[in-house]
Design a protein around this motif. Structure first.
Motif, PDB file in Angstrom:
ATOM      1  N   LEU A  64       0.572   5.004  -6.653  1.00 20.49           N
ATOM      2  CA  LEU A  64       0.308   6.110  -5.742  1.00 20.49           C
ATOM      3  C   LEU A  64       1.400   7.175  -5.801  1.00 20.49           C
ATOM      4  O   LEU A  64       2.595   6.844  -5.834  1.00 20.49           O
ATOM      5  CB  LEU A  64       0.208   5.587  -4.304  1.00 20.49           C
ATOM      6  N   ASN A  65       0.990   8.420  -5.818  1.00 24.98           N
ATOM      7  CA  ASN A  65       1.920   9.546  -5.666  1.00 24.98           C
ATOM      8  C   ASN A  65       3.092   9.491  -6.642  1.00 24.98           C
ATOM      9  O   ASN A  65       4.243   9.749  -6.268  1.00 24.98           O
ATOM     10  CB  ASN A  65       2.443   9.616  -4.228  1.00 24.98           C
ATOM     11  N   CYS A  82       0.804  -1.224   0.000  1.00 27.12           N
ATOM     12  CA  CYS A  82       0.000   0.000   0.000  1.00 27.12           C
ATOM     13  C   CYS A  82       0.838   1.274   0.000  1.00 27.12           C
ATOM     14  O   CYS A  82       0.282   2.380  -0.054  1.00 27.12           O
ATOM     15  CB  CYS A  82      -0.966  -0.008   1.184  1.00 27.12           C
ATOM     16  N   THR A 128       2.595   1.872  -2.562  1.00 25.00           N
ATOM     17  CA  THR A 128       2.577   2.220  -3.985  1.00 25.00           C
ATOM     18  C   THR A 128       1.285   1.848  -4.693  1.00 25.00           C
ATOM     19  O   THR A 128       0.962   2.430  -5.730  1.00 25.00           O
ATOM     20  CB  THR A 128       3.743   1.523  -4.722  1.00 25.00           C
ATOM     21  N   TYR A 129       0.548   0.885  -4.163  1.00 21.22           N
ATOM     22  CA  TYR A 129      -0.676   0.394  -4.827  1.00 21.22           C
ATOM     23  C   TYR A 129      -1.888   0.900  -4.063  1.00 21.22           C
ATOM     24  O   TYR A 129      -2.038   0.628  -2.868  1.00 21.22           O
ATOM     25  CB  TYR A 129      -0.677  -1.131  -4.867  1.00 21.22           C
ATOM     26  N   SER A 130      -2.745   1.615  -4.738  1.00 16.83           N
ATOM     27  CA  SER A 130      -3.914   2.200  -4.083  1.00 16.83           C
ATOM     28  C   SER A 130      -4.976   1.149  -3.801  1.00 16.83           C
ATOM     29  O   SER A 130      -5.285   0.315  -4.664  1.00 16.83           O
ATOM     30  CB  SER A 130      -4.512   3.302  -4.960  1.00 16.83           C
ATOM     31  N   ASP A 131      -5.544   1.208  -2.580  1.00 19.02           N
ATOM     32  CA  ASP A 131      -6.649   0.309  -2.266  1.00 19.02           C
ATOM     33  C   ASP A 131      -8.002   0.969  -2.514  1.00 19.02           C
ATOM     34  O   ASP A 131      -9.049   0.439  -2.134  1.00 19.02           O
ATOM     35  CB  ASP A 131      -6.559  -0.201  -0.826  1.00 19.02           C
ATOM     36  N   SER A 132      -7.989   2.114  -3.191  1.00 17.25           N
ATOM     37  CA  SER A 132      -9.237   2.785  -3.536  1.00 17.25           C
ATOM     38  C   SER A 132     -10.011   1.958  -4.560  1.00 17.25           C
ATOM     39  O   SER A 132      -9.430   1.495  -5.552  1.00 17.25           O
ATOM     40  CB  SER A 132      -8.964   4.171  -4.124  1.00 17.25           C
ATOM     41  N   MET A 143      -9.695   2.522  -8.392  1.00 15.51           N
ATOM     42  CA  MET A 143      -8.536   2.094  -9.174  1.00 15.51           C
ATOM     43  C   MET A 143      -8.854   0.916 -10.081  1.00 15.51           C
ATOM     44  O   MET A 143      -8.203   0.720 -11.102  1.00 15.51           O
ATOM     45  CB  MET A 143      -7.378   1.730  -8.240  1.00 15.51           C
ATOM     46  N   THR A 162       9.416   3.382  -3.026  1.00 17.19           N
ATOM     47  CA  THR A 162       8.509   3.807  -4.107  1.00 17.19           C
ATOM     48  C   THR A 162       9.266   4.168  -5.380  1.00 17.19           C
ATOM     49  O   THR A 162       8.654   4.520  -6.381  1.00 17.19           O
ATOM     50  CB  THR A 162       7.587   4.990  -3.714  1.00 17.19           C
TER      51      THR A 162
END
Length: 412
Positions: A266-267, A212, A214-218, A221, A276
């Motif tokens: 992410l970001n 999490c 780097t990988y979005s849990d939204s 996505m 990251t």
């Protein structure tokens, strides 16, 4: 041990958008039906083609009751065969990987060419016909650098998959990469639980601290309905990537057996690393920049994959028993990347090594809970578990159709 009629009754009675009944996750009869109706009939991801670098290089895998060997021939072609000698049935290649100029049975030394032809069988009668005793072939296709096999006599059509996967993977240069590392774990859970766990990130925030970063849990996505239907940040990412020559937009098989889509990390993260930043100081294939995100590709029933700018990670799932599943992860890097100079193996693998182990624990605890007589199926979240719903719908629809009674032949 449930029979086909009982299994179909469970499938027909299931509630939409709910988890499956207990027996569908643990009954030996259901497991056998899964093998017969899905694993023995569908295309399965086997290995990345670059795992077989030289003539005679081979890899083996066990698909239910079937041992299979995949080998690179002298003509450069990759072929698959049943890993069974045509003499008295000895398994030919026992190791997971290896290399040999010919395939030689360890029992009586029957010797096969790398294309499956029987070359030598000592002390056989004059009437013996070597041409009739070559290795039995298994359908095998290399698509975009990924090798798929199918045990069916008449495999499903792959035209759309070949078109899309080859196009989307072309910039990554998977066929020209090299294997940096491979790990295999056994998850003590049903194969469907392994796939369900992968198809959602509802659990990610509480289970995957490393991923999490780097990988979005939204849910936005992965909530995609088509090539023009996605969250604004994904649409913007697609636009930027496509302008640089990277196919990115959501595309899928009509029944959702497979899907391709590129997502941002992410970001503006570059790779799946604790920092990251990029894990490898070289770009894969013709990738234009390091912050290209991850091209996601899943293929039911046995694979999910991440193709990043600096490396790729391919995953293979194979069922072992009703409550055991083998998960193999392979990291690919540019062929000219040098370990210790261009990448550090720990930095390359630590995020997904941790994530795999975390997923293993989640799946195993899930299986233990389902084995309880107190278990009853609960509702999936239509907000964040859409991918699980799609997988379970695919599974149930396919199994119901294949277990349906065949109409009786009309009497003459």
């Amino acid at each position: 041990m449930l029979g086909k009629t009982e299994i179909r009754a469970l499938l027909d009675a299931r509630r939409p958008n709910y988890a499956l009944e207990r027996d569908l996750y643990c009954d030996p009869g259901v497991f056998e039906a899964d093998l017969e109706q899905i694993w023995y009939k569908e295309w399965l991801f086997a290995i990345p083609a670059v795992q077989l670098t030289k003539t005679g290089a081979y890899a083996t895998l066990q698909i239910g009751a079937y041992p299979v060997v995949i080998v690179r021939g002298a003509d450069g072609a990759i072929r698959a065969f049943h890993n069974v000698c045509r003499h008295r049935g000895q398994r030919l290649c026992a190791k997971e990987t290896g290399s040999a100029p010919k395939i030689v049975c360890p029992y009586h030394q029957w010797t096969y060419e790398l294309d499956g032809r029987l070359l030598y069988a000592k002390d056989m009668q004059q009437s013996f016909d070597p041409a009739a005793h070559g290795l039995k072939p298994v359908a095998c296709k290399t698509i975009g650098g990924m090798v798929f096999v199918c045990l069916a006599d008449t495999p499903p059509d792959t035209a759309l998959l070949e078109e899309k996967l080859s196009t989307y993977l072309a910039p990554s240069g998977i066929a020209e990469a090299k294997v940096a590392f491979t790990s295999t774990i056994v998850e003590k859970g049903n194969w469907k639980l392994v796939l369900e766990n992968n198809r959602e990130c509802y659990h990610c925030g509480g289970s995957h601290p490393s991923l999490c970063r780097t990988y979005s849990d939204s849910p936005t996505m992965t909530a995609m309905e088509g090539p023009d239907s996605a969250a604004p940040e994904i649409l913007e990412h697609w636009k930027r990537c496509e302008e640089a020559g990277l196919p990115s937009r959501f595309t899928n098989e009509p029944k959702m057996q497979w899907r391709l889509a590129r997502i941002p990390l992410l970001n503006n993260a570059e790779s799946y690393t604790m920092s990251t930043k990029r894990a490898v100081n070289k770009l894969m294939g013709q990738m234009p920049f390091f912050d290209a995100g991850s091209l996601l590709f899943y293929h039911y029933p046995n694979s999910w994959n991440h193709f990043l700018a600096d490396h790729a990670i391919v995953f293979r799932v194979l069922p072992v028993s009703a409550t055991e599943t083998l998960v193999t992860t392979t990291w690919l890097v540019p062929k000219d990347a040098v370990e210790g100079e261009d990448y550090n193996l720990k930095e390359l693998t630590e995020v997904w090594e941790a994530t795999n182990d975390e997923d293993r624990r989640v799946v195993e605890e899930n299986q233990k809970g389902i084995l309880s007589p107190a278990y009853e199926p609960g509702p999936y979240s239509t907000v964040v578990e859409e991918g699980v719903i799609q997988f379970i719908d695919w599974y149930c629809d396919l199994m119901s159709a294949r277990l349906a009674p065949r109409p009786a032949l009309a009497a003459e």
